[in-house]
Design a protein around this motif. Sequence first.
Motif, short mmCIF file in Angstrom:
data_model
loop_
_atom_site.label_atom_id
_atom_site.label_comp_id
_atom_site.label_asym_id
_atom_site.label_seq_id
_atom_site.Cartn_x
_atom_site.Cartn_y
_atom_site.Cartn_z
N ALA A 1 34.34 60.53 45.00
CA ALA A 1 35.35 60.41 45.65
C ALA A 1 36.51 59.39 45.61
CB ALA A 1 34.85 60.19 47.33
N LEU A 2 35.93 58.06 45.15
CA LEU A 2 37.11 57.07 44.77
C LEU A 2 37.90 57.59 43.67
CD1 LEU A 2 38.20 54.34 45.27
CD2 LEU A 2 36.43 53.59 43.71
N LEU A 3 37.40 58.13 42.53
CA LEU A 3 38.08 58.78 41.57
C LEU A 3 39.05 59.44 41.81
CD1 LEU A 3 38.55 58.82 38.48
CD2 LEU A 3 36.71 60.34 38.20
N ALA A 4 38.72 60.68 42.64
CA ALA A 4 39.70 61.67 43.17
C ALA A 4 40.85 60.99 43.82
CB ALA A 4 38.87 62.79 44.01
N SER A 5 40.27 60.25 44.79
CA SER A 5 41.46 59.41 45.53
C SER A 5 42.58 58.84 44.73
CB SER A 5 40.77 58.56 46.42
OG SER A 5 41.87 58.01 47.24
N ILE A 6 42.12 58.12 43.81
CA ILE A 6 42.97 57.06 42.93
C ILE A 6 43.92 58.03 42.07
CG2 ILE A 6 42.98 55.55 41.08
CD1 ILE A 6 40.54 54.38 42.39
N THR A 7 43.03 59.01 41.32
CA THR A 7 43.94 59.96 40.40
C THR A 7 44.72 60.95 41.13
OG1 THR A 7 42.09 61.44 40.13
CG2 THR A 7 42.38 59.44 38.71
N SER A 8 44.55 61.01 42.49
CA SER A 8 45.40 62.06 43.23
C SER A 8 47.08 61.31 43.27
CB SER A 8 44.97 62.44 44.71
OG SER A 8 44.91 61.27 45.42
N GLU A 9 46.95 59.97 43.31
CA GLU A 9 48.37 59.34 43.50
C GLU A 9 48.94 59.38 42.29
OE1 GLU A 9 47.67 55.54 45.21
OE2 GLU A 9 46.14 56.34 46.72
N GLU A 10 50.11 59.73 42.09
CA GLU A 10 51.03 59.78 40.78
C GLU A 10 51.23 58.22 40.50
OE1 GLU A 10 52.87 61.14 37.83
OE2 GLU A 10 52.19 62.37 39.42
N PRO A 11 50.86 57.56 39.55
CA PRO A 11 51.11 56.29 39.18
C PRO A 11 52.53 55.79 39.07
CG PRO A 11 50.25 57.44 37.14
CD PRO A 11 50.02 58.25 38.42
N ALA A 12 52.97 54.79 39.83
CA ALA A 12 54.28 54.52 39.95
C ALA A 12 54.41 53.73 38.44
CB ALA A 12 54.45 53.81 41.01
N ALA A 13 55.70 53.91 37.93
CA ALA A 13 55.99 52.88 36.65
C ALA A 13 56.18 51.46 37.16
CB ALA A 13 57.53 53.57 36.11
N GLU A 14 55.38 50.55 36.81
CA GLU A 14 55.72 49.21 36.79
C GLU A 14 55.85 48.40 35.59
OE1 GLU A 14 52.21 47.46 38.41
OE2 GLU A 14 51.59 49.12 40.06
N PRO A 15 56.87 47.53 35.99
CA PRO A 15 57.35 46.66 34.65
C PRO A 15 55.86 45.98 34.11
CG PRO A 15 57.74 45.56 36.39
CD PRO A 15 57.36 46.96 37.04
N ALA A 16 56.05 45.58 32.84
CA ALA A 16 54.86 45.09 32.14
C ALA A 16 54.82 43.60 32.62
CB ALA A 16 55.32 45.11 30.70
N ARG A 17 53.48 43.15 32.83
CA ARG A 17 53.28 42.05 33.44
C ARG A 17 52.10 41.61 33.09
NH1 ARG A 17 53.31 42.99 39.78
NH2 ARG A 17 52.08 44.82 38.87
N ASP A 18 51.90 40.30 33.08
CA ASP A 18 50.51 39.48 32.64
C ASP A 18 49.47 39.96 33.68
OD1 ASP A 18 49.27 37.32 30.95
OD2 ASP A 18 48.80 36.74 33.01
N ARG A 19 48.37 40.07 33.06
CA ARG A 19 47.16 40.64 33.95
C ARG A 19 47.09 39.45 34.89
NH1 ARG A 19 41.84 39.86 31.06
NH2 ARG A 19 41.88 37.91 31.98
N ASP B 1 33.42 44.84 51.68
CA ASP B 1 34.29 43.85 50.83
C ASP B 1 34.06 44.39 49.50
OD1 ASP B 1 35.27 42.44 52.96
OD2 ASP B 1 33.91 40.67 52.71
N ALA B 2 32.98 44.78 49.16
CA ALA B 2 32.47 45.31 47.73
C ALA B 2 33.30 46.46 47.61
CB ALA B 2 31.22 45.49 47.41
N ALA B 3 33.41 47.45 48.55
CA ALA B 3 34.18 48.62 48.34
C ALA B 3 35.69 48.41 48.15
CB ALA B 3 33.92 49.49 49.42
N ASP B 4 36.06 47.30 48.92
CA ASP B 4 37.55 47.11 48.91
C ASP B 4 37.72 46.69 47.31
OD1 ASP B 4 38.76 47.32 51.05
OD2 ASP B 4 38.30 45.34 52.11
N VAL B 5 37.05 45.78 46.59
CA VAL B 5 37.11 45.30 45.48
C VAL B 5 37.14 46.07 44.28
CG1 VAL B 5 36.27 43.73 43.67
CG2 VAL B 5 36.35 42.78 45.97
N VAL B 6 36.06 47.15 44.27
CA VAL B 6 35.83 48.35 43.35
C VAL B 6 37.22 49.15 43.34
CG1 VAL B 6 34.47 50.41 42.90
CG2 VAL B 6 33.62 48.06 43.50
N ALA B 7 37.58 49.65 44.92
CA ALA B 7 38.38 50.37 44.88
C ALA B 7 39.90 49.84 44.34
CB ALA B 7 38.76 50.80 46.59
N GLU B 8 40.09 48.93 44.91
CA GLU B 8 41.43 48.18 44.34
C GLU B 8 41.43 47.80 42.84
OE1 GLU B 8 44.05 48.21 46.05
OE2 GLU B 8 45.28 47.01 44.88
#
Lengths: 177, 48
Positions: free
Chosen positions: B26-44, A33-40
């Motif tokens: 590994a997580l950083l590489a996985s995330i940044t390997s994806e081209e970020p899709a343009a999203e409309p500005a939204r509230d957090r 669960d923690a990995a899910d939260v960090v990753a997302e």
Amino acid sequence: MDDDRRTRFEAVYQQTYEHILGYAMRRCDSPEDAADVVAETFAIAWRRMDALPPGRASRLWLYGVARNVLANHRRGQARHRNHSTELDADLADLYAHSPETSVELGAIARAFEQLSEDDRELISLVAWEGLDRAQIATVLGCSRNAVRIRLHRARKRFSKALAAAGVTVNHLIMESA
Amino acid sequence: MNELQHLARVRDEDLAGQASGAGARALLASITSEEPAAEPARDRKSVV
């Protein structure tokens, strides 16, 4: 790919990863669960770099995102990313070496668990993340005065639960700076 | 000492160095390997 965007994201990631990992671990019972939260949380930050504030404010913004991710996770609506084996191994190792607190602090833990999710989160942001009222207001997206009032009420409910459990509360820090 | 801190599974200080560990990289590489899709500005609050 925009190199500036990547460079900025990597800088924020390096500065905040351990804070967000800690936030997730303190609130999730399992390493998965923690990995899910960090990753997302970081995946959202990557997609929403336009909204990510610079400097130290990024940590507070990410806490707010992580809080929403966690809430969705608890409602069963979270996206489950395919974690790398490295991330899963890191989290499993960290959980395996986490101290067991339920025996020594059982009464306090039980009183804490009796609180609502909102009360627990407010008190946790003070005691665990070390945030002051203004920072909590940023994380929760509400006014500082609202935080003051809600925190006061949460502390009262926690004190009442502790008193019912026979725990003396004068050594517990529950006040914001 | 803040007794409530003892309820925490881990403190941030205990996680020093994790950002440069294999899982974080590994997580950083996985995330940044994806081209970020343009999203409309939204509230957090509505981002997830």
